[in-house]
Design a protein around this motif. Structure first.
Motif, short mmCIF file in Angstrom:
data_model
loop_
_atom_site.label_atom_id
_atom_site.label_comp_id
_atom_site.label_asym_id
_atom_site.label_seq_id
_atom_site.Cartn_x
_atom_site.Cartn_y
_atom_site.Cartn_z
N SER A 266 0.80 -1.31 0.00
CA SER A 266 0.04 0.06 0.14
C SER A 266 0.91 1.17 0.07
O SER A 266 0.56 1.94 -0.93
CB SER A 266 -0.91 0.34 1.28
OG SER A 266 -2.10 -0.42 1.01
N HIS A 267 1.79 1.31 1.01
CA HIS A 267 2.70 2.45 1.04
C HIS A 267 4.23 1.79 1.45
O HIS A 267 4.15 1.38 2.56
CB HIS A 267 2.51 3.56 1.89
CG HIS A 267 1.14 4.46 1.45
ND1 HIS A 267 -0.22 4.10 2.08
CD2 HIS A 267 1.12 5.31 0.60
CE1 HIS A 267 -0.82 5.02 1.38
NE2 HIS A 267 -0.14 5.68 0.45
N THR A 272 7.30 5.07 0.72
CA THR A 272 6.04 5.38 0.33
C THR A 272 5.30 5.14 -1.11
O THR A 272 4.26 5.51 -1.33
CB THR A 272 5.53 6.87 0.91
OG1 THR A 272 5.87 7.82 -0.13
CG2 THR A 272 6.12 7.22 2.13
N THR A 274 3.71 3.28 -3.84
CA THR A 274 2.53 2.22 -3.95
C THR A 274 2.76 1.25 -5.18
O THR A 274 3.06 1.54 -6.42
CB THR A 274 1.22 2.99 -4.41
OG1 THR A 274 0.96 3.90 -3.25
CG2 THR A 274 -0.11 2.04 -4.14
N SER A 304 -4.91 6.84 2.04
CA SER A 304 -4.91 7.20 0.53
C SER A 304 -5.94 8.17 0.37
O SER A 304 -7.22 8.03 -0.07
CB SER A 304 -5.26 5.67 -0.10
OG SER A 304 -4.33 4.62 0.23
N GLY A 412 4.21 8.71 -2.01
CA GLY A 412 3.02 7.78 -2.22
C GLY A 412 2.37 8.47 -3.43
O GLY A 412 1.88 9.72 -3.26
N GLY A 416 -0.18 9.07 2.12
CA GLY A 416 0.55 8.56 2.85
C GLY A 416 0.78 9.78 4.21
O GLY A 416 0.00 10.76 4.01
#
Lengths: 485, 485
Positions: A266-267, A272, A274, A304, A412, A416
């Motif tokens: 996700s991060h 960070t 994705t 997010s 990200g 993040g």
């Protein structure tokens, strides 16, 4: 004998009500043996006037101590230390000497030489705290948390508060996670496939103990969360650090001997990044080829705010080879220590047995409070508020970083709570951090996130989770100035 | 679109207020995707009349959901699902299949084959629960615990609630333990020599990890606390089980190769024997000879209602070779999960680093609540109340056991919360326990407390900590009857 009113004085530093201070003063006097059985206390009037406080406050404190049997009252003649009051022991402790034990020999395993840096406990007193992972009191929904905690302290919930659950969890929290939290990440799980943990840290630790031995190999992201590195080092498994790129962990670089893959799609922590959908599929494919399992730390998916979160790796996992780590400690507050593990029943059974051996279960009260906070919708409202604040702070920060030409090494796509920064080659960010501290600026040096020797020393992390938007520009400007000097 | 009032119904099993039930019903409808954005909710009047509850309750629930941004209101036209309400994900989870992972191969270490027996979660529904280690709601001071928890939830204590302490503890709790709790056991310790743990279980586990390796030997009492046996087995050290006598662990039987001695001098678990002073000195002397360290679990010292507690082994330790384990979970309530380790700074440093790696720190809120509960004198009042109740229950039980000629194998000279019982040789107490269950009687079979092969199967434990005095006689009579049959 009477206890002189002169022995009482108020401590201006005391945190709590006046009544509790008086109560505590007397209890401690009794416990320490200064006030003895049948000694008479100053009258409420006298003590109140000596301390310059209201008499009712003193009376309430005395009444409470009567109820606790520290004091007795004898009609009009006043309050006395009770015959039933606790007594200090009549034996003296032995004289303190030098230890006769050679601890360097006696200690069988060392844990204190880890990678995890010491962090300043007093971070909140700095003006520009670009620190990661602390709760922002301005964003947190303290009032509703308090209400939920109160409810969980009620008579109806006595069992969930007080009971020794042995190896079990609060069924209400597990049910909420199964029915609401996980479906929103695309994950279906039965209660037997869920284990409540003391935060994500504890979930990662349990996974490593169950899955790894000295003969196994773990693939980890490089750079990665330093505490994970410590956990894996302690397990003495073989480690394959894999350099991440802007899309996170590259599946092709995972060596064929790998048994377990640790990843943060996700991060990525700390860059960070994705992981895109195609790479998630490729990663699952690679794990299938190697017959490896994946431990997915679904790190900061709640943050997010730039784009909808991608489906969790676990939601794409038809083989049952993904073990999923979720956390409430990051999004509610870190002092909470609450997270969860999701995986196949055989795995969860072992993790549960190990957890029982290490600590039994996370405290029931905390589990129940979280269950209420989640199920009443406060959690979602909190996340929304945090996201909005972070979006604003991030914009301000991006602008300031651009203005000063500071180089962003990772950010990200979905949001993040931090930027991963790269200083010029000649800068040692540990020294940079030391230099910035007296100026009220806290940054996180990046070398502890890297593995092995030859770690780069010019990276650092700037989090915007604990600093108000209106201080970011000035803070960044001080960092830029320090780098230039 | 309007959401039909028919989709709402009250759940009579719901634990909580009506308002929170309505709030939760709506939040879950939104989270699960049943209620969609901009759909209109039933009016407060309609929903109230449909559910047969007061309109103000519905209004309050709606208002709360407005504040959380689940709902919006449009003037007089009513309440709608908010545009900002959380959305369920638009991806479907993959179809559940058989795991393609061979977990018997993938699991590197097993923990689920331990000695610790499963205990009935529903013990409170039995009429004669002679179970050990659960809180008695009739004795617990719920009101004051609640007040202390409330205080710890206040704005002043926000940092102690929310902060990531990293490897630190709540300074107030540590200070109270150092200044009040330990001196009453004759122990002097500085804060660096104290570590807060998740109960005594966690303290024992941490000690074993730091002190033991596959090449070391631990001496343990036989019988002993089964979970300790599991902990030591997992550490793969050599084990020397030493049969206890009526004075507890006999020092002369400790083998010369021993590195670490685990003992429970206050009340031996499970025989409840109290180690006399002379033997405590002899045990310290033996440890000195062997240059071994001692882990002292100061088990149930608070429950010394027949005689004042003896000084802790640690209070006699001039060498610094005793590591002391204390617990609040047993005396406050087991769901609390709070205890502490006291030992030399070098040892505590390693235990602290390991704890940080495993779980960071025990939740701040719980530490602070306990600090208040202790410092306001509620803890001592609680202990006094428990002691009085236990003294009465023990008398009743002693009488009943004598009357039925049931053989007591061990009983604390100073009190405790249970009797250690010996049934006739031919009785398997596991079968006895099964037989008694349908009669509403819970007893604890004793074989899990013994080590190695050839464990006797005719011992059992009868605790009086959770059974009211007026049920003891009938409960014991049923046990006697079952043994005779």
């Amino acid at each position: 004998m009477s206890i002189s009113v002169e022995t009482f004085f108020l401590n201006p530093q005391f945190q709590g009500t006046l009544q509790s201070q008086i109560q505590q003063m007397i209890a401690e006097g009794i416990l320490s043996g200064r006030f003895r059985k049948a000694e008479r206390l100053p009258s409420t009037r006298k003590l109140a006037s000596h301390l310059g406080i209201s008499r009712i406050t003193v009376t309430l404190a005395y009444t409470e101590l009567l109820a606790n049997d520290y004091l007795t009252s004898r009609g009009r003649s006043g309050y006395y230390v009770s015959e039933n009051a606790p007594v200090p022991p009549n034996y003296k402790p032995v004289q303190r000497q030098e230890d006769k034990v050679d601890w360097s020999r006696v200690i069988g395993r060392r844990f204190s030489d880890g990678n995890t840096p010491e962090k300043p406990q007093d971070w909140a007193s700095y003006r520009f705290p670009f620190v990661y992972g602390q709760a922002d009191p301005k964003l947190f929904d303290h009032a509703n948390w308090r209400l939920c905690a109160l409810q969980a302290l009620g008579q109806k919930d006595f069992a969930s508060l007080a009971t020794d659950y042995y190896d079990q969890d609060d069924p209400r929290l597990v049910e909420f996670i199964a029915r609401n939290t996980l479906p929103r990440r695309g994950i279906v799980a039965r209660p037997e496939e869920i284990l409540i943990t003391m935060g994500a840290q504890n979930a990662l630790w349990l996974s490593a103990q169950v899955l790894l031995t000295q003969r196994r190999m773990a693939a980890i992201e490089d750079p990665c969360y330093h505490a994970l590195f410590d956990i894996l080092n302690q397990s003495r498994c073989h480690l394959a650090p894999i350099t991440v790129d802007r899309d996170g962990l590259p599946p092709d670089s995972i060596p064929p001997e790998t048994d377990v893959i640790f990843t943060t799609p996700s991060h990525q922590c700390p860059t960070t990044a994705t992981m895109p959908m195609a790479r998630r599929q490729a990663l699952l494919e690679r794990a299938r080829e190697l017959d490896a399992v994946i431990v997915e730390d679904d790190y900061e998916f709640e943050m997010s705010f730039l784009d909808a979160p991608s489906p969790a790796l676990k939601s794409l996992d038809a083989d049952g080879r993904v073990i999923y780590v979720g956390s409430f400690s990051k999004s509610i507050f870190p002092g909470l220590r609450l997270g969860y593990l999701v995986g196949s029943e055989s795995f969860i059974r072992e993790a549960r047995a190990l957890r029982a051996s290490v600590l039994r279960h996370p405290p029931g009260h905390i589990q129940r409070t979280a269950a209420y906070f989640l199920s009443l919708g406060h959690y979602d409202a909190l996340i929304r508020r945090i996201r909005e604040a972070f979006r604003e702070r991030r914009e301000v920060m991006q602008e300031a970083l651009d203005k000063h030409g500071l180089k962003i090494a990772g950010q990200g796509m979905h949001g993040g709570s931090s930027f991963w920064m790269e200083a010029p080659d000649h800068i040692d960010t540990e020294k940079l951090a030391e230099k910035l501290r007296p100026q009220g600026v806290l940054i996180e040096p990046g070398h502890t996130f890297f593995n092995g020797s030859g770690r780069p020393r010019n990276y650092y992390r700037l989090a915007y989770s604990s600093i108000p938007a209106n201080r970011i520009t000035e803070g960044v400007s001080r960092i830029a100035q320090a780098i230039r000097d």
